[in-house]
Design a protein around this motif. Structure first.
Motif, PDB file in Angstrom:
ATOM      1  N   ILE A 170       0.845  -1.184   0.000  1.00 33.72           N
ATOM      2  CA  ILE A 170       0.000   0.000   0.000  1.00 33.72           C
ATOM      3  C   ILE A 170       0.884   1.239   0.000  1.00 33.72           C
ATOM      4  O   ILE A 170       1.895   1.293   0.705  1.00 33.72           O
ATOM      5  N   THR A 171       0.537   2.188  -0.816  1.00 37.58           N
ATOM      6  CA  THR A 171       1.234   3.472  -0.838  1.00 37.58           C
ATOM      7  C   THR A 171       0.183   4.563  -0.669  1.00 37.58           C
ATOM      8  O   THR A 171      -0.975   4.392  -1.064  1.00 37.58           O
TER       9      THR A 171
ATOM     10  N   ASN B 294      -6.314   9.034  -0.228  1.00 40.32           N
ATOM     11  CA  ASN B 294      -6.166   8.228  -1.436  1.00 40.32           C
ATOM     12  C   ASN B 294      -5.003   7.250  -1.283  1.00 40.32           C
ATOM     13  O   ASN B 294      -3.903   7.646  -0.859  1.00 40.32           O
ATOM     14  N   TYR B 295      -5.273   6.002  -1.628  1.00 35.74           N
ATOM     15  CA  TYR B 295      -4.258   4.950  -1.491  1.00 35.74           C
ATOM     16  C   TYR B 295      -4.199   4.125  -2.775  1.00 35.74           C
ATOM     17  O   TYR B 295      -5.160   4.059  -3.543  1.00 35.74           O
ATOM     18  N   THR B 296      -3.049   3.487  -2.964  1.00 34.66           N
ATOM     19  CA  THR B 296      -2.874   2.559  -4.080  1.00 34.66           C
ATOM     20  C   THR B 296      -2.471   1.200  -3.532  1.00 34.66           C
ATOM     21  O   THR B 296      -1.503   1.094  -2.768  1.00 34.66           O
ATOM     22  N   LEU B 297      -3.254   0.181  -3.888  1.00 36.86           N
ATOM     23  CA  LEU B 297      -2.934  -1.196  -3.507  1.00 36.86           C
ATOM     24  C   LEU B 297      -2.299  -1.904  -4.697  1.00 36.86           C
ATOM     25  O   LEU B 297      -2.742  -1.734  -5.841  1.00 36.86           O
ATOM     26  N   LYS B 298      -1.258  -2.694  -4.417  1.00 37.46           N
ATOM     27  CA  LYS B 298      -0.665  -3.525  -5.451  1.00 37.46           C
ATOM     28  C   LYS B 298      -0.495  -4.926  -4.896  1.00 37.46           C
ATOM     29  O   LYS B 298       0.087  -5.117  -3.822  1.00 37.46           O
TER      30      LYS B 298
ATOM     31  N   THR C 174      -3.053  -3.521  -9.679  1.00 37.51           N
ATOM     32  CA  THR C 174      -3.045  -2.276  -8.906  1.00 37.51           C
ATOM     33  C   THR C 174      -4.478  -1.758  -8.772  1.00 37.51           C
ATOM     34  O   THR C 174      -5.234  -1.757  -9.745  1.00 37.51           O
ATOM     35  N   ARG C 175      -4.837  -1.325  -7.556  1.00 38.31           N
ATOM     36  CA  ARG C 175      -6.168  -0.767  -7.303  1.00 38.31           C
ATOM     37  C   ARG C 175      -6.010   0.566  -6.584  1.00 38.31           C
ATOM     38  O   ARG C 175      -5.271   0.676  -5.596  1.00 38.31           O
ATOM     39  N   ASN C 176      -6.706   1.599  -7.087  1.00 34.82           N
ATOM     40  CA  ASN C 176      -6.714   2.906  -6.432  1.00 34.82           C
ATOM     41  C   ASN C 176      -7.935   3.007  -5.527  1.00 34.82           C
ATOM     42  O   ASN C 176      -9.063   2.709  -5.937  1.00 34.82           O
TER      43      ASN C 176
ATOM     44  N   ASN D 259     -10.110   5.411  -2.762  1.00 36.56           N
ATOM     45  CA  ASN D 259     -10.429   6.680  -2.093  1.00 36.56           C
ATOM     46  C   ASN D 259     -11.088   6.316  -0.769  1.00 36.56           C
ATOM     47  O   ASN D 259     -12.272   5.985  -0.718  1.00 36.56           O
TER      48      ASN D 259
ATOM     49  N   ASP E 151       8.335   0.150  -4.565  1.00 35.30           N
ATOM     50  CA  ASP E 151       7.890   1.304  -5.343  1.00 35.30           C
ATOM     51  C   ASP E 151       8.137   2.642  -4.664  1.00 35.30           C
ATOM     52  O   ASP E 151       8.083   3.686  -5.315  1.00 35.30           O
TER      53      ASP E 151
END
Length: 818
Positions: free
Chosen positions: A43-44, A67-71, A81-83, A85, A234
């Motif tokens: 998660i970023t 807001n987060y990005t899952l990989k 990858t999933r964005n 909110n 990343d």
């Protein structure tokens, strides 16, 4: 008015809302709905990872709105990858599809067992390794895996260490780093002391038991250790780790990485230093290493370059402690006395050391050729050079090709001297792997390697007590070795409903030669050309996503090592070994319990077994036996007792036997050999029971208390089961000294305690505190030994050496992550 009150209320609640602690949870499955435990979900911008548990579930807690990005990534599947909110806690289930692998994954997966492969294996993640990484050598981080026994020359796990799997020593354990062979081409051992703190640059390890899957390099007779180093991260990071503890031990590690730059580049690096005085007298270790990895990521290709190096200077402790010393309880140093380096004046030579530098260069390339086909190749080069230096008392000049020297009225035919025995070698080659997946239920792999080794062995006399007119660094012997190693393998996995069919075949060609004058001033000319065919087949039946049974049959062949050739008489050169390995087992995974049971029967022909003796550099001497076997049952499991309490355990029961064995004892009374026959006898260094336990409790978030135990049953240090030749008794002076009488290691039960606490504060992402207390009950035990029995005065005299391990000792650590 109501609107005004609502606005005021919202304004007052804004800080609380901003600090709200939310979560993202979910389950990872494939397109068929099967869970994928072990999937890495990152998660970023938090730059943290979660590993899916046995049910495929993952959790990220204590998140703030934003807001987060899952990989999510898993070997054999396309990363996704999933964005997100995040305004409230969410459940985000992830479905991964089969696809081309990254460069870090194609080479690794081609030599690894997959989830349902009919092979006995254990996977260790970076997180598993970090828990135990206080500075001890890599074998100690694998100590809780099934059927493993570890040893330490210095007694505390830093410096020269050893590992055995199912009773087989390191020369039978295939080790690869990113699919590239690590075993020494001549000795076939893996000396992790030459790569200190490599664990800090490892992403994951798979340990296989038995022949396992086809791999590159030396054949796996006891098992294989498949290491994958640093992979893509990343986001940028920096870690500082310091560990310190008993015997002046200290480890300093600094790691940093850029994360992904411009969507294409990344650079990671590590610098480490380890020092320890050792438990055994003067068994000090001064170790340094670095690791640098740079990668370029394209749409359909990836290129990664790894450069890593290790430097070691260790004071020699490879003889162990003599039986007459360790059995003398009146001596304060009876468990730590190190005889190596003793000079004629009674003091010890300060530079009785082993010194070696090893540099590794790897270039890994991956190319997606189509949606069904991918390629991965690697070029590698390893450069090693070093020596061991030793003081020699009253050595004969003739042993160095030097005639007696007349000085005045004296003829000098022997003198005290210091010598260095050098090894200067190069190892280079190419590995490759093709992965073809024409349909979702069929997986094909083709891979192999071609490697060349060249090594120079030579010795110098660097000083003498008497002035005998030698030139500086007088070279008295040199012999050179060359080895070419080619292998190719093909593997297929075909799923038919609930059945997985597995087939694997490997061809390997070896040419090995060495020539020149050896250290005994003899002609060293020898060569061997060997061809091996190693087929494997297996079947897995999957009852459901949580249960399966499997069975497999594998053939392995293994060449003798350099010492086998050197230590054998010319009329009895060593033969290559053959192994037929039968395995069958059952695996289960659930939210409460995961584990399995595995049975094995390993039938050997011409197995090279340890005699119990060591040569002059501490390497075991071996001999062929026609018929032998290992048979046993392995248990491996982890139970989740409560959400905070877990218990992991392993157990191995085995019979390890040689049929129709002949042991010879030298009779110094008349110069004859006395033989003793055994219809069936135990194989040396093969305990019948190995068990381990890890009970871990998490009283608070980020905290862990673990109680770690290991039990090893009695093991013999030669192949006689402690029997003496008929008609010959124990020498009377040894009767009261059990260490001089017994050619075996007593069973031992050792317990450790590990404490970990992780938290964040200020701008530091993670502050990790750790404490490991080893051998908490201060058990006196020996983990290794050597024996040289003979017959003198009508009695058996054992010259035994043992390797005592440290009593209660500790290491504490502080880790800062930015």
């Amino acid at each position: 008015m109501k609107s005004l009150f609502a606005a005021i209320a919202a304004l007052l609640l804004l800080p609380a809302m901003a600090s709200a602690q939310l979560s993202i949870t979910g389950k990872v499955t494939n397109a068929a709905g099967e869970t994928l435990p072990g999937t890495t979900v990152s998660i970023t911008p938090n730059a943290s990872n979660a590993i899916a548990d046995v049910t495929g579930k993952y959790v990220f807690a204590d998140l703030k709105p934003g807001n987060y990005t899952l990989k999510a990534s898993y070997i054999g599947y396309q990363a996704i990858t999933r964005n997100i909110n995040l305004r409230a806690s969410q459940v985000v289930n992830i479905i991964l599809t089969n696809g081309t692998l990254s460069a870090e994954e194609v080479t690794i997966s081609s030599t690894r067992a997959s989830k349902n492969s009919p092979t006995a294996y254990t996977n260790l993640s970076k997180k598993d390794l970090e828990k135990n990484n206080f500075g001890q050598d890599l074998p100690y981080l694998l100590n809780q895996t099934p059927s493993v026994v570890t040893t330490s020359d210095a007694g505390a796990g830093i410096g020269y260490t050893g590992i055995r799997i199912r009773g087989s020593d390191a020369t039978r354990i295939n080790v690869t780093i990113n699919g590239i062979p690590y075993n020494d081409s001549e000795s076939q051992g893996s000396y992790f002391v030459d790569l200190p703190d490599i664990a800090s640059s490892v992403d994951n390890i798979q340990v296989q038991r038995g022949v396992g899957t086809s791999t590159n390099g030396a054949g796996a007779f006891g098992g294989s250790i498949n290491i994958q180093t640093t992979t893509r991260r990343d986001t940028a990071y920096a870690d500082i780790n310091t560990s310190a503890g008993s015997y002046g031990s200290i480890k300093n590690t600094v790691s940093a990485g850029t994360g992904l730059l411009g969507g294409h580049f990344s650079l990671d690096g590590r610098l480490s230093r380890i020092h320890s005085n050792g438990y055994i007298d003067r068994a000090s270790s001064n170790l340094k290493s670095f690791f640098v990895s740079g990668a370029w990521y394209g749409k359909n290709s990836t290129l990664r370059a790894n450069v890593f190096s290790g430097y070691e200077t260790t004071y020699q402790a490879w003889n162990g402690v003599a039986d007459y010393v360790i059995g003398d309880n009146t001596r304060a140093d009876n468990r730590t006395y190190n005889e190596l380096g003793l000079m004629s004046n009674g003091s010890f030579y300060k530079n009785q050391v082993d010194h070696y530098i090893q540099n590794h260069y790897q270039l890994l390339y991956d190319q997606k050729l189509s949606d069904k086909l991918s390629f991965s190749g690697a070029l590698h080069y390893t450069r090693g050079k070093g020596y061991y230096e030793e003081y020699r008392n009253a050595d004969s000049l003739s042993s160095y090709g030097i005639a007696p020297v007349i000085v005045g009225n004296n003829t000098i035919s022997a003198t005290d001297l210091v010598r260095r025995l050098w090894l200067d070698n190069d190892f280079y080659g190419v590995t490759y792997a093709l992965k073809y997946q024409p349909q979702s239920n069929l997986n094909l792999n083709l891979g192999g390697a071609y490697n060349q080794y060249s090594g120079a062995h030579f010795g110098d006399v660097i000083s003498t007590q008497e002035n005998i007119g030698l030139s500086p660094n007088y070279e008295y012997y040199r012999d050179n070795a060359k080895k070419n190693d080619f292998n190719i393998y093909a593997r297929a996995e075909w799923r038919l409903s609930k059945v997985l069919l597995y087939a694997d075949v490997q061809y390997r060609h070896i040419y090995y030669s060495f020539y020149g004058i050896d250290k005994n001033l003899n002609n060293a000319q020898q060569n061997a050309e060997l061809n091996f065919f190693n087929p494997k087949a297996g079947i897995t039946y999957q009852f459901n996503e949580h249960n399966n049974v499997y069975a497999s049959f594998a053939v392995g062949n293994h060449e003798p090592n350099r010492d086998d050739y050197v230590d054998s008489p010319s009329q009895n050169r060593p033969k290559s070994e053959n192994l037929k390995d039968f395995e069958a087992g059952y695996r289960i995974s659930s939210s409460v319990f995961t584990g399995g049971i595995n049975g094995f029967y390993m039938l050997y022909k011409n197995q090279l077994i340890l005699t119990g003796a060591l040569n002059e550099v501490g390497s075991p001497i071996r001999t062929n036996v026609k018929d032998s076997y290992r048979a046993g049952v392995e248990l491996d499991g982890k139970v989740k007792i409560t959400s905070q309490l877990n218990w992991g355990l392993t157990a191995t029961w085995s019979a390890n036997k040689i049929k129709n064995y002949q042991q010879f004892f030298s009779n110094y009374d008349d110069g004859t050999l006395v033989g003793e026959s055994f219809k069936s006898t135990d194989i040396a260094f093969s305990p019948s029971f190995i068990g381990s336990s890890v009970i871990s409790y998490s009283p608070v978030k980020g905290g862990e208390i673990a109680f770690i135990s290991k039990y090893i049953s009695k093991q013999y240090i030669d192949n006689t089961m402690n029997r003496n030749p008929e008609g010959f008794g124990i020498a009377p002076e040894n009767i009261d000294n059990p260490y001089a009488v017994n050619r075996y290691l007593k069973g031992y039960f050792v317990s450790d305690v590990r404490l970990r606490y992780n938290f964040n504060a200020w701008s530091i992402k993670n502050i990790g505190l750790g404490l490991q207390v080893n051998n908490i009950f201060s058990k006196k035990y020996e983990a290794n030994g050597a024996t040289y029995p003979d017959i003198e005065g009508g009695h058996v005299v054992n010259y035994n050496y043992f390797f005592p391990q440290a009593p209660r000792n500790f290491m504490a650590s502080l880790n800062l992550s930015f």
